[in-house]
Scaffold this active site. Structure first.
Site, PDB file in Angstrom:
ATOM      1  N   ASP A  62       0.849  -1.194   0.000  1.00  0.00           N
ATOM      2  CA  ASP A  62       0.000   0.000   0.000  1.00  0.00           C
ATOM      3  C   ASP A  62       0.887   1.249   0.000  1.00  0.00           C
ATOM      4  OD1 ASP A  62      -2.991   1.014   0.722  1.00  0.00           O
ATOM      5  OD2 ASP A  62      -1.489   2.284   1.700  1.00  0.00           O
ATOM      6  N   TYR A  67       3.302   9.875  -0.789  1.00  0.00           N
ATOM      7  CA  TYR A  67       4.394   9.300   0.023  1.00  0.00           C
ATOM      8  C   TYR A  67       5.751   9.516  -0.656  1.00  0.00           C
ATOM      9  CZ  TYR A  67       0.548   6.644   2.292  1.00  0.00           C
ATOM     10  OH  TYR A  67      -0.621   6.271   2.924  1.00  0.00           O
ATOM     11  N   LYS A  92      -2.558   5.893  -4.502  1.00  0.00           N
ATOM     12  CA  LYS A  92      -3.655   6.833  -4.228  1.00  0.00           C
ATOM     13  C   LYS A  92      -3.430   8.163  -4.938  1.00  0.00           C
ATOM     14  CE  LYS A  92      -3.609   4.764   0.394  1.00  0.00           C
ATOM     15  NZ  LYS A  92      -2.205   4.661   0.807  1.00  0.00           N
ATOM     16  N   HIS A 125      -7.425   9.754  -2.198  1.00  0.00           N
ATOM     17  CA  HIS A 125      -6.765   9.700  -0.889  1.00  0.00           C
ATOM     18  C   HIS A 125      -7.597  10.334   0.238  1.00  0.00           C
ATOM     19  CE1 HIS A 125      -2.425   9.283   0.799  1.00  0.00           C
ATOM     20  NE2 HIS A 125      -3.293   9.141   1.770  1.00  0.00           N
TER      21      HIS A 125
HETATM   22  P1  NAD Z   1       0.509   1.781  11.915  1.00  0.00           P
HETATM   23  O1  NAD Z   1      -0.638   1.718  12.854  1.00  0.00           O
HETATM   24  O2  NAD Z   1       0.779   0.656  10.985  1.00  0.00           O
HETATM   25  O3  NAD Z   1       1.747   2.086  12.846  1.00  0.00           O
HETATM   26  C1  NAD Z   1       3.063   2.079  12.384  1.00  0.00           C
HETATM   27  C2  NAD Z   1       3.983   2.206  13.583  1.00  0.00           C
HETATM   28  O4  NAD Z   1       3.689   1.169  14.524  1.00  0.00           O
HETATM   29  C3  NAD Z   1       5.426   1.969  13.173  1.00  0.00           C
HETATM   30  O5  NAD Z   1       6.040   3.177  12.818  1.00  0.00           O
HETATM   31  C4  NAD Z   1       6.035   1.338  14.380  1.00  0.00           C
HETATM   32  O6  NAD Z   1       6.519   2.345  15.227  1.00  0.00           O
HETATM   33  C5  NAD Z   1       4.888   0.671  15.069  1.00  0.00           C
HETATM   34  N1  NAD Z   1       4.922  -0.804  14.904  1.00  0.00           N
HETATM   35  C6  NAD Z   1       4.752  -1.525  13.760  1.00  0.00           C
HETATM   36  N2  NAD Z   1       4.824  -2.834  14.008  1.00  0.00           N
HETATM   37  C7  NAD Z   1       5.021  -2.960  15.350  1.00  0.00           C
HETATM   38  C8  NAD Z   1       5.162  -4.054  16.213  1.00  0.00           C
HETATM   39  N3  NAD Z   1       5.086  -5.306  15.770  1.00  0.00           N
HETATM   40  N4  NAD Z   1       5.349  -3.818  17.552  1.00  0.00           N
HETATM   41  C9  NAD Z   1       5.409  -2.557  18.021  1.00  0.00           C
HETATM   42  N5  NAD Z   1       5.265  -1.469  17.238  1.00  0.00           N
HETATM   43  C10 NAD Z   1       5.080  -1.664  15.918  1.00  0.00           C
HETATM   44  O7  NAD Z   1       0.377   3.161  11.128  1.00  0.00           O
HETATM   45  P2  NAD Z   1       0.492   3.644   9.641  1.00  0.00           P
HETATM   46  O8  NAD Z   1       1.811   3.396   9.045  1.00  0.00           O
HETATM   47  O9  NAD Z   1       0.033   5.047   9.641  1.00  0.00           O
HETATM   48  O10 NAD Z   1      -0.604   2.781   8.879  1.00  0.00           O
HETATM   49  C11 NAD Z   1      -0.305   1.664   8.068  1.00  0.00           C
HETATM   50  C12 NAD Z   1      -0.428   1.999   6.610  1.00  0.00           C
HETATM   51  O11 NAD Z   1      -1.706   2.594   6.333  1.00  0.00           O
HETATM   52  C13 NAD Z   1       0.544   3.064   6.119  1.00  0.00           C
HETATM   53  O12 NAD Z   1       1.859   2.602   5.975  1.00  0.00           O
HETATM   54  C14 NAD Z   1      -0.117   3.484   4.838  1.00  0.00           C
HETATM   55  O13 NAD Z   1       0.120   2.510   3.828  1.00  0.00           O
HETATM   56  C15 NAD Z   1      -1.576   3.505   5.243  1.00  0.00           C
HETATM   57  N6  NAD Z   1      -2.037   4.847   5.657  1.00  0.00           N
HETATM   58  C16 NAD Z   1      -2.998   5.454   4.928  1.00  0.00           C
HETATM   59  C17 NAD Z   1      -3.484   6.695   5.267  1.00  0.00           C
HETATM   60  C18 NAD Z   1      -4.572   7.316   4.456  1.00  0.00           C
HETATM   61  O14 NAD Z   1      -4.870   8.488   4.657  1.00  0.00           O
HETATM   62  N7  NAD Z   1      -5.168   6.607   3.548  1.00  0.00           N
HETATM   63  C19 NAD Z   1      -2.954   7.360   6.377  1.00  0.00           C
HETATM   64  C20 NAD Z   1      -1.968   6.736   7.130  1.00  0.00           C
HETATM   65  C21 NAD Z   1      -1.531   5.469   6.770  1.00  0.00           C
END
Ligand code: NAD
Length: 295
Positions: A62, A67, A92, A125
Site C-alpha cells: 500500500d 508518500y 492513491k 486519498h
Molecule cells: P501503523 O498503525 O501501521 O503504525 C506504524 C507504527 O507502529 C510503526 O512506525 C512502528 O513504530 C509501530 N509498529 C509496527 N509494528 C510494530 C510491532 N510489531 N510492535 C510494536 N510497534 C510496531 O500506522 P500507519 O503506518 O500510519 O498505517 C499503516 C499503513 O496505512 C501506512 O503505511 C499506509 O500505507 C496507510 N495509511 C494510509 C493513510 C490514508 O490516509 N489513507 C494514512 C496513514 C496510513
C-alpha cells in the site's frame, strides 16, 4: 534465510506467512487481507524495505503518490522477479489532482513510477471537501477502472456524507474505503454504511501509529499473554477477525515477520468483545487528520 527459528511471537524463517486470506471485492478481483504499508518510509530506502517485505512473504503493498516512494516500490517489484499477478499494488490520488481529467494523468504518472501498466487498487486519498472535487475524482476513477488502468477503485477517508455523494453521482460503490481504524477509534457509522453495502474496510493506522499506549491496555495485554503473542499481533488479529484489511508499517524485519504471523491463533469471542469495547466512542482515540478538515 536460515538465521531465524521458530518463536511464534516473531522470529521465524522467511517466506513463512502462511496462507493470507483473500477478500473478494465488488470488482470481481480479490485482495490479500494482510499487506505492507509504506507511509513515511524514506523514499531512498523504500526499495530495500519493500524488497525485505516481499522476501518475508508480503504480496500486497500500500503506497500513495504523496508518500513520494512509488519509484522505490517499483524498483523492488521489478527486482523481485515475482509474477505480476501474485502481487496486489495499491496507490492513491493526491488531493491536488482531483479536478478535471487530472486523475488520469496522476495515475499515469504513478504507473510510470511503479513500472506497471495497471494497479490493483487506486484510491481517492481524501475527499478534501473544501476543494469541491471529490465527486469528479470518483467519476474519473470509475473511468480509469473501465479503461483497465486500475483493476479495482475505491476511496480513502470518506465519511458517510462523502460516500453518499459519490454513489448518488455515479451509481458505483467503491471497492474499499481506507480509513483510520484501530481499537480506540472504530468509526462505527461509516463502517456500518460500508459493510452493509459490500464496501470493504481497509484500516489505516491499524496499530494507532504507535501514538498512544494501545499495547498497555489490559484487554490487549491479557490476550497477548493468554496466546503467548505480542500486543501488536493481538491488535492485528482483532482487525482480521473483524473482517478488516490491514497493512501495518514497520521498517524492522523482525516486526515485518511478527506482524504477519497472525494465521495460527484466534482470539475468543470474549477477547474480541473486550478489545472492541476499548473505543471511547467520542472521537478522542483519533490519531490522524479529520476528513472534513484536511483539504
Ligand atoms: P501503523 O498503525 O501501521 O503504525 C506504524 C507504527 O507502529 C510503526 O512506525 C512502528 O513504530 C509501530 N509498529 C509496527 N509494528 C510494530 C510491532 N510489531 N510492535 C510494536 N510497534 C510496531 O500506522 P500507519 O503506518 O500510519 O498505517 C499503516 C499503513 O496505512 C501506512 O503505511 C499506509 O500505507 C496507510 N495509511 C494510509 C493513510 C490514508 O490516509 N489513507 C494514512 C496513514 C496510513
Amino acid at each position: 534465510m536460515s538465521e531465524h527459528h521458530a518463536d511464534h511471537r516473531g522470529a521465524a524463517k522467511a517466506n513463512d506467512l502462511g496462507p493470507v486470506p483473500r477478500i473478494a471485492l465488488n470488482s470481481g478481483y480479490d485482495i490479500p487481507q494482510l499487506g505492507y504499508g509504506v507511509f513515511k518510509v524514506d523514499p531512498a530506502q523504500t526499495e530495500k524495505f519493500v524488497t525485505e517485505a516481499l522476501e518475508v512473504g508480503y504480496r500486497h503493498i500500500d503506497t500513495a503518490a504523496i508518500y513520494g516512494n512509488e519509484e522505490g516500490v517499483g524498483r523492488a517489484i521489478a527486482a523481485s522477479g515475482i509474477a505480476r499477478d501474485e502481487l496486489f499494488i495499491t496507490t492513491k490520488l493526491w488531493n491536488d489532482r482531483q479536478a478535471g481529467d487530472d486523475p488520469r494523468r496522476a495515475l499515469e504518472e504513478s504507473l510510470g513510477k511503479l513500472g506497471l501498466d495497471h494497479v490493483d487498487l487506486y484510491l481517492t486519498h481524501w475527499p478534501a471537501p473544501a476543494k469541491g472535487n471529490f465527486v469528479n475524482a470518483w467519476t474519473q476513477l470509475v473511468a480509469l477502472n473501465e479503461a483497465g488502468l486500475a483493476r479495482s477503485v475505491g476511496v480513502s477517508n470518506h465519511l458517510v456524507e462523502h460516500l453518499e455523494k459519490i454513489h448518488e453521482a455515479t451509481g458505483v460503490l467503491p471497492a474499499v474505503n481506507q480509513i483510520e481504524l484501530h481499537p480506540a477509534y472504530q468509526q462505527r457509522e461509516v463502517v456500518e454504511w460500508c459493510t452493509s453495502r459490500g464496501v470493504h474496510i481497509e484500516a489505516w493506522g491499524p496499530l494507532g501509529q504507535g501514538k498512544y499506549d494501545l499495547f498497555a491496555t489490559p484487554a490487549i495485554r491479557d490476550a497477548a499473554a493468554a496466546h503467548d503473542r505480542s500486543p501488536a499481533q493481538v491488535v492485528l488479529r482483532w482487525h482480521l477477525q473483524q473482517g478488516y484489511i490491514v497493512f501495518p508499517k514497520t521498517v524492522n524485519r523482525d516486526r515485518m515477520i511478527e506482524n504477519a504471523r497472525l494465521f495460527d491463533f484466534a482470539l475468543s469471542d470474549a477477547e474480541m468483545r473486550e478489545i472492541t469495547a476499548l473505543d471511547p466512542q467520542d472521537g478522542s482515540g483519533r490519531v490522524g487528520s479529520h476528513p472534513t478538515e484536511l483539504n
